[in-house]
Design an enzyme around this catalytic site. Sequence first.
Site, PDB file in Angstrom:
ATOM      1  N   HIS A 257       2.942   3.255  -9.028  1.00 16.48           N
ATOM      2  CA  HIS A 257       2.900   1.823  -9.354  1.00 16.48           C
ATOM      3  C   HIS A 257       4.191   1.382 -10.047  1.00 16.48           C
ATOM      4  O   HIS A 257       4.715   0.299  -9.770  1.00 16.48           O
ATOM      5  CB  HIS A 257       1.697   1.527 -10.248  1.00 16.48           C
ATOM      6  CG  HIS A 257       0.373   1.851  -9.614  1.00 16.48           C
ATOM      7  ND1 HIS A 257       0.049   1.459  -8.328  1.00 16.48           N
ATOM      8  CD2 HIS A 257      -0.703   2.534 -10.087  1.00 16.48           C
ATOM      9  CE1 HIS A 257      -1.176   1.886  -8.044  1.00 16.48           C
ATOM     10  NE2 HIS A 257      -1.642   2.545  -9.085  1.00 16.48           N
TER      11      HIS A 257
ATOM     12  N   GLU B  45       0.580 -12.949  12.781  1.00 23.79           N
ATOM     13  CA  GLU B  45       1.094 -11.750  13.444  1.00 23.79           C
ATOM     14  C   GLU B  45       1.050 -10.611  12.423  1.00 23.79           C
ATOM     15  O   GLU B  45       1.399 -10.804  11.253  1.00 23.79           O
ATOM     16  CB  GLU B  45       2.529 -11.968  13.913  1.00 23.79           C
ATOM     17  CG  GLU B  45       2.678 -13.045  14.967  1.00 23.79           C
ATOM     18  CD  GLU B  45       2.020 -12.676  16.282  1.00 23.79           C
ATOM     19  OE1 GLU B  45       2.016 -11.478  16.629  1.00 23.79           O
ATOM     20  OE2 GLU B  45       1.508 -13.582  16.960  1.00 23.79           O
TER      21      GLU B  45
ATOM     22  N   TRP C 197       2.810   7.934  -2.489  1.00 24.01           N
ATOM     23  CA  TRP C 197       4.202   8.150  -2.871  1.00 24.01           C
ATOM     24  C   TRP C 197       4.265   9.079  -4.085  1.00 24.01           C
ATOM     25  O   TRP C 197       5.080  10.011  -4.129  1.00 24.01           O
ATOM     26  CB  TRP C 197       4.854   6.811  -3.192  1.00 24.01           C
ATOM     27  CG  TRP C 197       6.312   6.858  -3.505  1.00 24.01           C
ATOM     28  CD1 TRP C 197       7.349   6.688  -2.637  1.00 24.01           C
ATOM     29  CD2 TRP C 197       6.904   7.063  -4.796  1.00 24.01           C
ATOM     30  NE1 TRP C 197       8.558   6.774  -3.296  1.00 24.01           N
ATOM     31  CE2 TRP C 197       8.315   7.010  -4.630  1.00 24.01           C
ATOM     32  CE3 TRP C 197       6.408   7.281  -6.082  1.00 24.01           C
ATOM     33  CZ2 TRP C 197       9.206   7.167  -5.678  1.00 24.01           C
ATOM     34  CZ3 TRP C 197       7.297   7.451  -7.136  1.00 24.01           C
ATOM     35  CH2 TRP C 197       8.681   7.393  -6.929  1.00 24.01           C
TER      36      TRP C 197
ATOM     37  N   ARG D 223     -11.237   1.684 -10.033  1.00 24.47           N
ATOM     38  CA  ARG D 223     -10.283   2.764 -10.312  1.00 24.47           C
ATOM     39  C   ARG D 223     -10.393   3.202 -11.775  1.00 24.47           C
ATOM     40  O   ARG D 223     -10.952   2.480 -12.611  1.00 24.47           O
ATOM     41  CB  ARG D 223      -8.864   2.294 -10.006  1.00 24.47           C
ATOM     42  CG  ARG D 223      -8.620   2.024  -8.528  1.00 24.47           C
ATOM     43  CD  ARG D 223      -7.185   1.643  -8.266  1.00 24.47           C
ATOM     44  NE  ARG D 223      -6.934   1.445  -6.834  1.00 24.47           N
ATOM     45  CZ  ARG D 223      -5.743   1.176  -6.313  1.00 24.47           C
ATOM     46  NH1 ARG D 223      -4.685   1.070  -7.109  1.00 24.47           N
ATOM     47  NH2 ARG D 223      -5.606   1.013  -5.016  1.00 24.47           N
TER      48      ARG D 223
ATOM     49  N   GLU E  47     -11.987  -5.064  -5.775  1.00 29.07           N
ATOM     50  CA  GLU E  47     -12.513  -3.699  -5.694  1.00 29.07           C
ATOM     51  C   GLU E  47     -11.740  -2.717  -6.566  1.00 29.07           C
ATOM     52  O   GLU E  47     -12.243  -1.633  -6.886  1.00 29.07           O
ATOM     53  CB  GLU E  47     -12.487  -3.203  -4.238  1.00 29.07           C
ATOM     54  CG  GLU E  47     -13.431  -3.940  -3.289  1.00 29.07           C
ATOM     55  CD  GLU E  47     -12.843  -5.220  -2.723  1.00 29.07           C
ATOM     56  OE1 GLU E  47     -13.591  -5.996  -2.105  1.00 29.07           O
ATOM     57  OE2 GLU E  47     -11.634  -5.452  -2.920  1.00 29.07           O
ATOM     58  N   ASN E  48     -10.516  -3.077  -6.962  1.00 27.62           N
ATOM     59  CA  ASN E  48      -9.667  -2.153  -7.710  1.00 27.62           C
ATOM     60  C   ASN E  48     -10.165  -1.872  -9.126  1.00 27.62           C
ATOM     61  O   ASN E  48      -9.693  -0.925  -9.775  1.00 27.62           O
ATOM     62  CB  ASN E  48      -8.228  -2.666  -7.781  1.00 27.62           C
ATOM     63  CG  ASN E  48      -7.477  -2.533  -6.473  1.00 27.62           C
ATOM     64  OD1 ASN E  48      -6.501  -3.225  -6.218  1.00 27.62           O
ATOM     65  ND2 ASN E  48      -7.939  -1.632  -5.605  1.00 27.62           N
ATOM     66  N   TRP E  49     -11.128  -2.675  -9.614  1.00 26.91           N
ATOM     67  CA  TRP E  49     -11.698  -2.396 -10.934  1.00 26.91           C
ATOM     68  C   TRP E  49     -12.428  -1.058 -10.951  1.00 26.91           C
ATOM     69  O   TRP E  49     -12.704  -0.509 -12.027  1.00 26.91           O
ATOM     70  CB  TRP E  49     -12.661  -3.509 -11.339  1.00 26.91           C
ATOM     71  CG  TRP E  49     -12.005  -4.842 -11.553  1.00 26.91           C
ATOM     72  CD1 TRP E  49     -12.116  -5.946 -10.765  1.00 26.91           C
ATOM     73  CD2 TRP E  49     -11.140  -5.217 -12.628  1.00 26.91           C
ATOM     74  NE1 TRP E  49     -11.362  -6.978 -11.279  1.00 26.91           N
ATOM     75  CE2 TRP E  49     -10.757  -6.563 -12.424  1.00 26.91           C
ATOM     76  CE3 TRP E  49     -10.649  -4.535 -13.754  1.00 26.91           C
ATOM     77  CZ2 TRP E  49      -9.900  -7.242 -13.298  1.00 26.91           C
ATOM     78  CZ3 TRP E  49      -9.797  -5.218 -14.630  1.00 26.91           C
ATOM     79  CH2 TRP E  49      -9.436  -6.549 -14.406  1.00 26.91           C
TER      80      TRP E  49
ATOM     81  N   ASP F  43       0.834  -1.200   0.000  1.00 27.01           N
ATOM     82  CA  ASP F  43       0.000   0.000   0.000  1.00 27.01           C
ATOM     83  C   ASP F  43       0.874   1.257   0.000  1.00 27.01           C
ATOM     84  O   ASP F  43       1.968   1.262   0.564  1.00 27.01           O
ATOM     85  CB  ASP F  43      -0.899  -0.006   1.237  1.00 27.01           C
ATOM     86  CG  ASP F  43      -1.992   1.045   1.166  1.00 27.01           C
ATOM     87  OD1 ASP F  43      -2.340   1.478   0.050  1.00 27.01           O
ATOM     88  OD2 ASP F  43      -2.499   1.440   2.234  1.00 27.01           O
TER      89      ASP F  43
END
Length: 262
Positions: free
Chosen positions: A54, A220, A42, A88, A84-86, A37
């Site tokens: 990316h 963890e 960035w 975008r 869910e990224n579709w 992420d």
Amino acid sequence: MALEQLLAWLPPDSPGVDIARQVDVERLPAHVAIIMDGNGRWAAQRHLPRVEGHRAGIAAVRDTVEASARLGIGVLTLYAFSVENWKRPRSEVSTLMTLLKRYLRLELGTLIDNNIRFKVIGRQDELALDIREELDASARRTSANTGMQFNIALNYGGRAEIVDAARRAIASGIAASDLDEQRFSGLMYTAGQPDPDLLIRTSGEMRVSNFLLWQIAYAEIWVTDTLWPDFRARDFLEAILAYQKRERRYGGIKPPRVAIGQ
């Protein structure tokens, strides 16, 4: 031997060298999963388009995969693209898929040289044909490797995976009375692989984002503020050290390990 391979690969003046020497190679997590992420942030910090984040993230993937394999991690799973990224922008999705194809073409030799097996987990049938062909080719060419299992979660969702596993159970005619956790695990995308011992998330966000919901029951969790494009071997080793300092109780009973499948 694993530590020697890692030290031989790290630059001698790298801060990762001192961290690597503190790692107990006898107590490594069998499976490390990472939510990559921070690419967008960035890029925004540098006044660049999101897609540049990316692109920059590819270097972090390369560094993390090789560091993991050299250290002796059994399974590494990277969350690359969610169901869910579709949502975008189409241009961003297209760039992500193009970058994935380029990564596989450029890094296939490195995967083979490092004895790494490649696999995609997710709903591959919903991907474009050219993407599926590239993924299948990489999986075939590395299928005989016996080292680290490298999973890319692509068009992946934890809830979707559980639904798909339930559908497989129904299609296989498995009676509800015969279905237990072990058998259900064998219907998941990661069947035959150990569950993650360590879940890493970059960019400081404190959520699991629908990632490996079934498998991370006892994982963890280690979160770093470092954005994914800046994540390197030293950050990965810091996560391993933090993991090794924790006492894992599993609610009082440690679940049995599963042999890594082919």
